[in-house]
Scaffold this motif. Structure first.
Motif, mmCIF file in Angstrom:
data_model
loop_
_atom_site.group_PDB
_atom_site.id
_atom_site.type_symbol
_atom_site.label_atom_id
_atom_site.label_comp_id
_atom_site.label_asym_id
_atom_site.label_seq_id
_atom_site.Cartn_x
_atom_site.Cartn_y
_atom_site.Cartn_z
ATOM 1 N N UNK A 68 0.825 -1.207 0.000
ATOM 2 C CA UNK A 68 0.000 0.000 0.000
ATOM 3 C C UNK A 68 0.861 1.260 0.000
ATOM 4 N N UNK A 69 2.003 1.222 0.683
ATOM 5 C CA UNK A 69 2.908 2.389 0.677
ATOM 6 C C UNK A 69 3.457 2.633 -0.722
ATOM 7 N N UNK A 70 3.786 1.556 -1.430
ATOM 8 C CA UNK A 70 4.275 1.700 -2.797
ATOM 9 C C UNK A 70 3.200 2.309 -3.694
ATOM 10 N N UNK A 71 1.957 1.837 -3.542
ATOM 11 C CA UNK A 71 0.850 2.369 -4.337
ATOM 12 C C UNK A 71 0.619 3.837 -4.006
ATOM 13 N N UNK A 72 0.654 4.172 -2.722
ATOM 14 C CA UNK A 72 0.467 5.559 -2.295
ATOM 15 C C UNK A 72 1.528 6.472 -2.894
ATOM 16 N N UNK A 73 2.764 6.007 -2.878
ATOM 17 C CA UNK A 73 3.862 6.808 -3.445
ATOM 18 C C UNK A 73 3.671 7.025 -4.939
ATOM 19 N N UNK A 74 3.264 5.978 -5.654
ATOM 20 C CA UNK A 74 3.100 6.086 -7.104
ATOM 21 C C UNK A 74 1.973 7.052 -7.458
ATOM 22 N N UNK A 75 0.836 6.955 -6.753
ATOM 23 C CA UNK A 75 -0.271 7.880 -7.001
ATOM 24 C C UNK A 75 0.149 9.307 -6.669
ATOM 25 N N UNK A 76 0.908 9.462 -5.581
ATOM 26 C CA UNK A 76 1.396 10.786 -5.201
ATOM 27 C C UNK A 76 2.284 11.404 -6.267
ATOM 28 N N UNK A 77 3.110 10.578 -6.902
ATOM 29 C CA UNK A 77 3.978 11.079 -7.978
ATOM 30 C C UNK A 77 3.147 11.589 -9.159
ATOM 31 N N UNK A 78 2.088 10.860 -9.496
ATOM 32 C CA UNK A 78 1.217 11.282 -10.603
ATOM 33 C C UNK A 78 0.491 12.574 -10.236
ATOM 34 N N UNK A 79 0.067 12.699 -8.977
ATOM 35 C CA UNK A 79 -0.580 13.932 -8.538
ATOM 36 C C UNK A 79 0.364 15.123 -8.634
ATOM 37 N N UNK A 80 1.632 14.910 -8.309
ATOM 38 C CA UNK A 80 2.624 15.988 -8.418
ATOM 39 C C UNK A 80 2.794 16.436 -9.864
ATOM 40 N N UNK A 81 2.874 15.466 -10.780
ATOM 41 C CA UNK A 81 3.009 15.809 -12.200
ATOM 42 C C UNK A 81 1.771 16.548 -12.698
ATOM 43 N N UNK A 82 0.597 16.116 -12.235
ATOM 44 C CA UNK A 82 -0.635 16.791 -12.620
ATOM 45 C C UNK A 82 -0.658 18.217 -12.107
ATOM 46 N N UNK A 83 -0.167 18.408 -10.886
ATOM 47 C CA UNK A 83 -0.110 19.745 -10.318
ATOM 48 C C UNK A 83 0.807 20.654 -11.114
ATOM 49 N N UNK A 84 1.942 20.127 -11.556
ATOM 50 C CA UNK A 84 2.865 20.919 -12.372
ATOM 51 C C UNK A 84 2.230 21.303 -13.707
ATOM 52 N N UNK A 85 1.518 20.352 -14.320
ATOM 53 C CA UNK A 85 0.835 20.631 -15.588
ATOM 54 C C UNK A 85 -0.258 21.676 -15.403
ATOM 55 N N UNK A 86 -0.931 21.601 -14.238
ATOM 56 C CA UNK A 86 -1.998 22.557 -13.956
ATOM 57 C C UNK A 86 -1.441 23.961 -13.822
ATOM 58 N N UNK A 87 -0.245 24.073 -13.187
ATOM 59 C CA UNK A 87 0.407 25.375 -13.036
ATOM 60 C C UNK A 87 0.798 25.927 -14.396
ATOM 61 N N UNK A 88 1.339 25.047 -15.252
ATOM 62 C CA UNK A 88 1.735 25.472 -16.601
ATOM 63 C C UNK A 88 0.528 25.978 -17.372
ATOM 64 N N UNK A 89 -0.616 25.258 -17.289
ATOM 65 C CA UNK A 89 -1.821 25.654 -17.996
ATOM 66 C C UNK A 89 -2.308 27.005 -17.508
ATOM 67 N N UNK A 90 -2.276 27.225 -16.200
ATOM 68 C CA UNK A 90 -2.738 28.481 -15.631
ATOM 69 C C UNK A 90 -1.861 29.648 -16.089
#
Length: 310
Positions: A283-305
């Motif tokens: 579960x920790x591995x899954x949590x880390x992987x989802x967190x990494x995708x959320x970080x990338x999404x956040x960066x893309x969201x900042x770029x779009x804004x």
């Protein structure tokens, strides 16, 4: 007393000779004899006896060997399970998510994890935000991923991504060329939004009420797939985070138009766990992987804004 001593006792009984057993095991007869003495001292009983045919087990020795075989078998299985956990060769992770996060968030995470850890298994169930929290607290899920997460003291935040809602529609829609969509724009077009059981609808209603405007949505549904289909047909405008429709937008099937400030609903995408429960290695591995995708999404969201502001 070493656990191997139990196996040594079994070998002696099979061969009927202390010297022969020592040769098979690969230790000296003296060392083997000492191990058996330790066992006999521990149980306070003789485990071996000699007769004309050699060395054999006493009745007590038979009980010890029989029990030891079961214990050693269980220890072997335990070792395999521990090794599996260390190497993540097996394990089940139960995840509760809101439907709008499935395609963009969960699919990439699960596919990459399956490539890296093919022995892992994932149980993904769709729930509303309150039910996600309840499942975590009740121990029915390891992780939860949802927008408008319930404010429960029993939950721990693993990762948070601020979320901006947009007007989602087909490129053929009359409002698709707008640089911004206001509340006034929405009054003249067909809307598809969830019912009041959803937090996003309540927030949207508050925004509408504060502006003194009345809206009459034609389609009221929390079914994400149905909302998407209504938008793909060019009939309805949706009120969703852009990331939830990312694939459709990238394929040119839908587009996202920013909402004016008065229509913005402050919220976030939250990755959660129960505060009272420790995550397993898997579960920790899954949590880390989802967190990494959320970080990338956040960066893309900042770029779009930033691109929009330019």
């Amino acid at each position: 007393m070493h656990m191997r001593a139990f196996d040594y006792l079994r070998v002696i009984a099979e061969i009927g000779s202390l010297r022969g057993a020592a040769q098979k095991i690969g230790i000296t007869a003296t060392a083997l004899s000492r191990q058996i003495e330790h066992l006999e001292y521990y149980f306070r009983v003789k485990l071996l006896e000699r007769d004309q045919r050699g060395i054999r087990l006493t009745p007590a020795g038979n009980i010890v060997v029989e029990t030891a075989e079961k214990v050693l078998h269980e220890l072997d299985n335990t070792q395999k399970r521990v090794d599996d956990l260390k190497g993540l060769r097996s394990g089940l992770v139960n995840i509760r998510v809101s439907s709008s996060t499935l395609t963009t968030m969960m699919a990439p995470a699960l596919l990459s994890l399956n490539d890296e850890y093919p022995g892992l298994r994932f149980l993904v169930e769709v729930s509303s935000a309150p039910l996600v929290g309840e499942a975590l607290v009740a121990g029915k899920a390891d992780l939860g991923l949802t927008i408008f997460a319930p404010d429960l003291s029993e939950l721990t935040l693993c990762k948070r991504l601020p979320v901006v809602h947009s007007a989602i529609m087909a490129p053929s829609h009359p409002l698709s060329k707008n640089t911004m969509i206001s509340l006034h724009d929405l009054t003249h077009h067909t809307l598809s939004i969830p019912d009041s059981a959803y937090f996003v609808r309540r927030a949207f209603d508050r925004a509408v009420k504060s502006n003194g405007i009345s809206l009459d949505p034609v389609f009221i549904t929390g079914a994400f797939e149905l909302q998407i289909e209504l938008a793909l047909c060019g009939r309805a405008i949706l009120f969703l985070p852009e990331f939830s429709c990312h694939n459709y937008i990238m394929n040119g099937q839908l587009c996202a138009v920013p909402l004016t400030h008065d229509l913005q609903v402050p919220t976030s995408l939250d990755l959660l766990k129960a505060s009272h429960k420790s995550l397993s290695t898997a579960a920790r591995i899954v949590s880390t992987r989802i967190g990494e995708i959320m970080t990338r999404m956040g960066n893309n969201q900042i770029v779009s804004t930033r691109a929009l502001s330019l």
